[in-house]
Design a protein around this motif. Structure first.
Motif, PDB file in Angstrom:
ATOM      1  N   UNK A   1       0.825  -1.215   0.000  1.00 50.05           N
ATOM      2  CA  UNK A   1       0.000   0.000   0.000  1.00 50.05           C
ATOM      3  C   UNK A   1       0.857   1.263   0.000  1.00 50.05           C
ATOM      4  N   UNK A   2       1.882   1.280   0.854  1.00 47.18           N
ATOM      5  CA  UNK A   2       2.770   2.454   0.913  1.00 47.18           C
ATOM      6  C   UNK A   2       3.563   2.567  -0.382  1.00 47.18           C
ATOM      7  N   UNK A   3       3.988   1.418  -0.919  1.00 47.27           N
ATOM      8  CA  UNK A   3       4.700   1.430  -2.196  1.00 47.27           C
ATOM      9  C   UNK A   3       3.852   2.027  -3.302  1.00 47.27           C
ATOM     10  N   UNK A   4       2.552   1.774  -3.266  1.00 42.30           N
ATOM     11  CA  UNK A   4       1.660   2.345  -4.268  1.00 42.30           C
ATOM     12  C   UNK A   4       1.644   3.869  -4.211  1.00 42.30           C
ATOM     13  N   UNK A   5       1.861   4.408  -3.018  1.00 44.45           N
ATOM     14  CA  UNK A   5       1.904   5.862  -2.879  1.00 44.45           C
ATOM     15  C   UNK A   5       3.113   6.445  -3.612  1.00 44.45           C
ATOM     16  N   UNK A   6       4.236   5.731  -3.582  1.00 45.56           N
ATOM     17  CA  UNK A   6       5.420   6.224  -4.296  1.00 45.56           C
ATOM     18  C   UNK A   6       5.132   6.376  -5.781  1.00 45.56           C
ATOM     19  N   UNK A   7       4.268   5.520  -6.319  1.00 44.50           N
ATOM     20  CA  UNK A   7       3.950   5.609  -7.736  1.00 44.50           C
ATOM     21  C   UNK A   7       3.257   6.924  -8.066  1.00 44.50           C
ATOM     22  N   UNK A   8       2.284   7.283  -7.227  1.00 48.20           N
ATOM     23  CA  UNK A   8       1.572   8.524  -7.490  1.00 48.20           C
ATOM     24  C   UNK A   8       2.457   9.746  -7.261  1.00 48.20           C
ATOM     25  N   UNK A   9       3.298   9.694  -6.227  1.00 50.92           N
ATOM     26  CA  UNK A   9       4.219  10.809  -5.975  1.00 50.92           C
ATOM     27  C   UNK A   9       5.152  10.997  -7.166  1.00 50.92           C
ATOM     28  N   UNK A  10       5.660   9.900  -7.711  1.00 51.62           N
ATOM     29  CA  UNK A  10       6.599   9.995  -8.829  1.00 51.62           C
ATOM     30  C   UNK A  10       5.906  10.479 -10.100  1.00 51.62           C
ATOM     31  N   UNK A  11       4.688  10.042 -10.323  1.00 51.27           N
ATOM     32  CA  UNK A  11       3.944  10.532 -11.489  1.00 51.27           C
ATOM     33  C   UNK A  11       3.724  12.036 -11.382  1.00 51.27           C
ATOM     34  N   UNK A  12       3.294  12.492 -10.208  1.00 50.80           N
ATOM     35  CA  UNK A  12       3.049  13.924 -10.022  1.00 50.80           C
ATOM     36  C   UNK A  12       4.346  14.733 -10.146  1.00 50.80           C
ATOM     37  N   UNK A  13       5.442  14.173  -9.638  1.00 45.61           N
ATOM     38  CA  UNK A  13       6.731  14.853  -9.761  1.00 45.61           C
ATOM     39  C   UNK A  13       7.151  14.951 -11.225  1.00 45.61           C
TER      40      UNK A  13
ATOM     41  N   UNK B   1      -0.344  11.783   4.357  1.00 45.03           N
ATOM     42  CA  UNK B   1       0.807  11.952   5.244  1.00 45.03           C
ATOM     43  C   UNK B   1       2.002  12.540   4.495  1.00 45.03           C
ATOM     44  N   UNK B   2       2.127  12.252   3.199  1.00 44.24           N
ATOM     45  CA  UNK B   2       3.267  12.775   2.435  1.00 44.24           C
ATOM     46  C   UNK B   2       3.290  14.294   2.401  1.00 44.24           C
ATOM     47  N   UNK B   3       2.150  14.932   2.648  1.00 44.64           N
ATOM     48  CA  UNK B   3       2.106  16.391   2.688  1.00 44.64           C
ATOM     49  C   UNK B   3       2.981  16.945   3.809  1.00 44.64           C
ATOM     50  N   UNK B   4       3.225  16.127   4.842  1.00 44.69           N
ATOM     51  CA  UNK B   4       3.972  16.584   6.007  1.00 44.69           C
ATOM     52  C   UNK B   4       5.419  16.072   6.000  1.00 44.69           C
ATOM     53  N   UNK B   5       5.826  15.510   4.879  1.00 41.30           N
ATOM     54  CA  UNK B   5       7.181  14.973   4.770  1.00 41.30           C
ATOM     55  C   UNK B   5       8.084  15.934   4.011  1.00 41.30           C
ATOM     56  N   UNK B   6       9.335  16.009   4.450  1.00 41.54           N
ATOM     57  CA  UNK B   6      10.306  16.864   3.764  1.00 41.54           C
ATOM     58  C   UNK B   6      10.649  16.309   2.378  1.00 41.54           C
ATOM     59  N   UNK B   7      10.632  15.010   2.245  1.00 41.55           N
ATOM     60  CA  UNK B   7      10.939  14.351   0.968  1.00 41.55           C
ATOM     61  C   UNK B   7       9.951  13.200   0.809  1.00 41.55           C
ATOM     62  N   UNK B   8       8.805  13.494   0.211  1.00 38.50           N
ATOM     63  CA  UNK B   8       7.697  12.538   0.169  1.00 38.50           C
ATOM     64  C   UNK B   8       8.082  11.231  -0.508  1.00 38.50           C
ATOM     65  N   UNK B   9       8.791  11.320  -1.622  1.00 38.96           N
ATOM     66  CA  UNK B   9       9.116  10.104  -2.371  1.00 38.96           C
ATOM     67  C   UNK B   9      10.043   9.196  -1.577  1.00 38.96           C
ATOM     68  N   UNK B  10      11.142   9.750  -1.064  1.00 41.59           N
ATOM     69  CA  UNK B  10      12.095   8.926  -0.322  1.00 41.59           C
ATOM     70  C   UNK B  10      11.488   8.394   0.979  1.00 41.59           C
ATOM     71  N   UNK B  11      10.627   9.188   1.625  1.00 39.46           N
ATOM     72  CA  UNK B  11       9.972   8.707   2.839  1.00 39.46           C
ATOM     73  C   UNK B  11       9.118   7.479   2.533  1.00 39.46           C
TER      74      UNK B  11
ATOM     75  N   UNK C   1      12.475  12.250  15.658  1.00 38.84           N
ATOM     76  CA  UNK C   1      12.521  11.729  14.292  1.00 38.84           C
ATOM     77  C   UNK C   1      11.537  12.535  13.442  1.00 38.84           C
ATOM     78  N   UNK C   2      11.812  12.638  12.165  1.00 37.19           N
ATOM     79  CA  UNK C   2      10.958  13.406  11.272  1.00 37.19           C
ATOM     80  C   UNK C   2      10.594  12.573  10.056  1.00 37.19           C
ATOM     81  N   UNK C   3       9.411  12.863   9.508  1.00 34.02           N
ATOM     82  CA  UNK C   3       8.990  12.182   8.308  1.00 34.02           C
ATOM     83  C   UNK C   3       9.678  12.782   7.073  1.00 34.02           C
TER      84      UNK C   3
END
Length: 489
Positions: free
Chosen positions: A115-127, A361-371, A487-489
């Motif tokens: 599920x979390x891996x699927x989020x990386x797909x959308x983040x990368x597409x948007x990037x 949650x990625x909205x609150x991360x400094x680096x959404x893709x790597x997180x 720790x930070x996201x």
């Protein structure tokens, strides 16, 4: 995973006339492994590696990761042959070796990782689109999350219509996901600059010691290799059980060669420090530096098609894990229900909901893709570690009545190496991602308790109560660490 998804539909379906179910061939199982592994990760490799290491560290990292993951692939091959009675791969092995509660954790962790891996797909597409639409940023803006959410639920509705319709899309993306990657490697070799490569060999000042450089790349290598167990997840549908292991090894070796090549040739095109600052997908940016804008566009289009296909494959796989676990009474009954179109709707809905939460949650991360990438890798490590340790159990006690055939010393050595490798990966992940993983694991125990109550059983045995206490303590520590800013996201 391409052609296999339609076959999976037929294999799982029970014929009303008692006809034989369609079984998956070696070629189809291999395609499942390759299709599951080739997704977002490979397009991000140049920058991810350049942020951590130079050529020397990259070569060592790939040697370590390649050896460790190959041993893990061999473990899945061995388990498929020695325990043909166990279906659904990773989750079933953990349950057989270490009990129902850790088996539940393995199933949940593997599912959550998908599920979390699927989020990386959308983040990368948007990037990727963000390069021409600044409002999308690096895939972590409000606009990017809104559009990604629309895509997330659009795919839910598509898959809900039936797996056959989803499989038709998967067939289209097969070539599209491989061609741009091979094209990148060939062009990069043509424009390869030996002097730039030599300057990048030792790494930059910010990279640290060679050990730290290698350690820093480990979670990235885990992420790109996720899917190596793809054939074993659908092992119950294999035409021949031996093909599960063969497909795992064949798929792994094919993808490993491509991933390592993408990383190494990039060091011959740009200085390491420049690669480290590129926006994702860095593969497109690296190729643009060599051939111009058309190279970036070509890779970007291929990425979007590839990532959407990988998203579809992993959504199906994640829902399958919950569905099978529910059928085995390790998840609540409602997750074992499917529609007339043979879709595990409740499992699919739960999969989409968790992806939606992580996307926010990625909205609150400094680096959404790597997180998201690192969390995906960290969540997968417990299931992998338990599967490898189960292989050690089997090989250590070769006379077990539930094991088919007799284990060899070679199998014991492979299982031990795979176990040590996954344990090292947990260390490489660091405390941050271990604690964040606990934050997800601990609340999931509610599903385990619900399943036990449905069966009229006690929620926990004494040993399981201890494991539950540890997971809750880890989750509390994680929440406190996040609240306190340790720790930070």
């Amino acid at each position: 995973m391409t052609a296999s998804t339609g076959e999976r539909h037929d294999a799982r379906r029970t014929s009303g006339h008692g006809g034989p179910a369609v079984k998956l061939t070696l070629l189809t199982l291999t395609a499942m492994v390759v299709g599951s592994m080739v997704g977002a990760g490979v397009f991000s490799l140049p920058r991810r590696f350049a942020q951590e290491t130079g050529v020397a560290g990259a070569l060592i990292a790939w040697a370590v990761a390649g050896t460790g993951m190959l041993m893990l692939a061999f473990v899945f091959q061995t388990l498929a042959v020695r325990r043909p009675d166990l279906d659904a791969g990773v989750y079933a092995y953990a349950k057989a070796g270490f009990g129902e509660y850790l088996g539940f954790f393995s199933a949940f962790g593997y599912w959550a990782s998908a599920c979390v891996g699927n989020v990386t797909y959308w983040v990368l597409i948007m990037s990727t689109v963000g390069a021409v639409a600044p409002a999308l940023g690096d895939g972590d803006t409000v606009m990017a999350v809104v559009i990604s959410s629309v895509g997330l639920w659009g795919f839910f509705l598509l898959i809900r219509r039936g797996v056959k319709e989803a499989a038709a899309i998967n067939r289209i993306v097969t070539v599209a996901k491989i061609v741009p990657i091979l094209f990148f490697v060939i062009l990069a070799l043509f424009y390869f600059d030996a002097s730039v490569f030599a300057d990048n060999f030792g790494g930059a000042d910010y990279a640290g010691s060679l050990f730290d450089q290698v350690r820093g790349t480990m979670l990235a290598t885990v992420f790109v290799f996720l899917g190596v167990e793809g054939a074993s997840v659908y092992s119950r549908h294999a035409k021949r059980r031996e093909d599960v292991g063969r497909a795992t090894v064949l798929g792994f070796l094919s993808v490993f060669a491509v991933f390592a090549s993408v990383t190494i040739v990039s060091y011959g095109l740009l200085p390491m420090a420049e690669i480290a600052e590129l926006r994702q997908p860095s593969m497109a940016e690296v190729l643009e530096s060599a051939v111009g804008t058309w190279g970036k566009v070509f890779v970007s289009v291929g990425l979007i098609v590839s990532v959407l296909g990988a998203y579809l494959a992993w959504t199906l796989m994640a829902a399958e894990v919950l569905f099978v676990a529910a059928k085995d009474k390790d998840m609540p009954r409602f997750l074992g229900r499917s529609t007339g179109a043979d879709v595990p709707e409740a499992a699919l809905l739960m999969t989409t909901c968790l992806s939606q939460v992580v996307l926010v949650v990625t909205l609150f991360s400094d680096d959404a893709f790597n997180f998201a990438l690192d969390l995906t890798s960290a969540l997968s490590l417990i299931p992998f570690l338990l599967a490898a340790a189960f292989a050690v159990q089997i090989a250590w006690r070769p006379g077990r009545s539930d094991v088919k055939g007799r284990s060899t010393r070679r199998e014991l050595v492979i299982a031990v190496v795979a176990t040590l490798y996954t344990a090292f990966l947990l260390y490489a992940a660091g405390l941050k991602f271990v604690l964040v993983s606990f934050i997800l694991y601990a609340p999931a125990t509610f599903l385990f308790v619900k399943s036990r109550r449905e069966q009229g059983r006690r929620p926990f045995s004494p040993g399981e109560a201890v494991i539950c206490a540890v997971s809750v303590a880890g989750a509390v520590a994680g929440v406190v660490a996040l609240a306190a800013g340790w720790i930070e996201l």
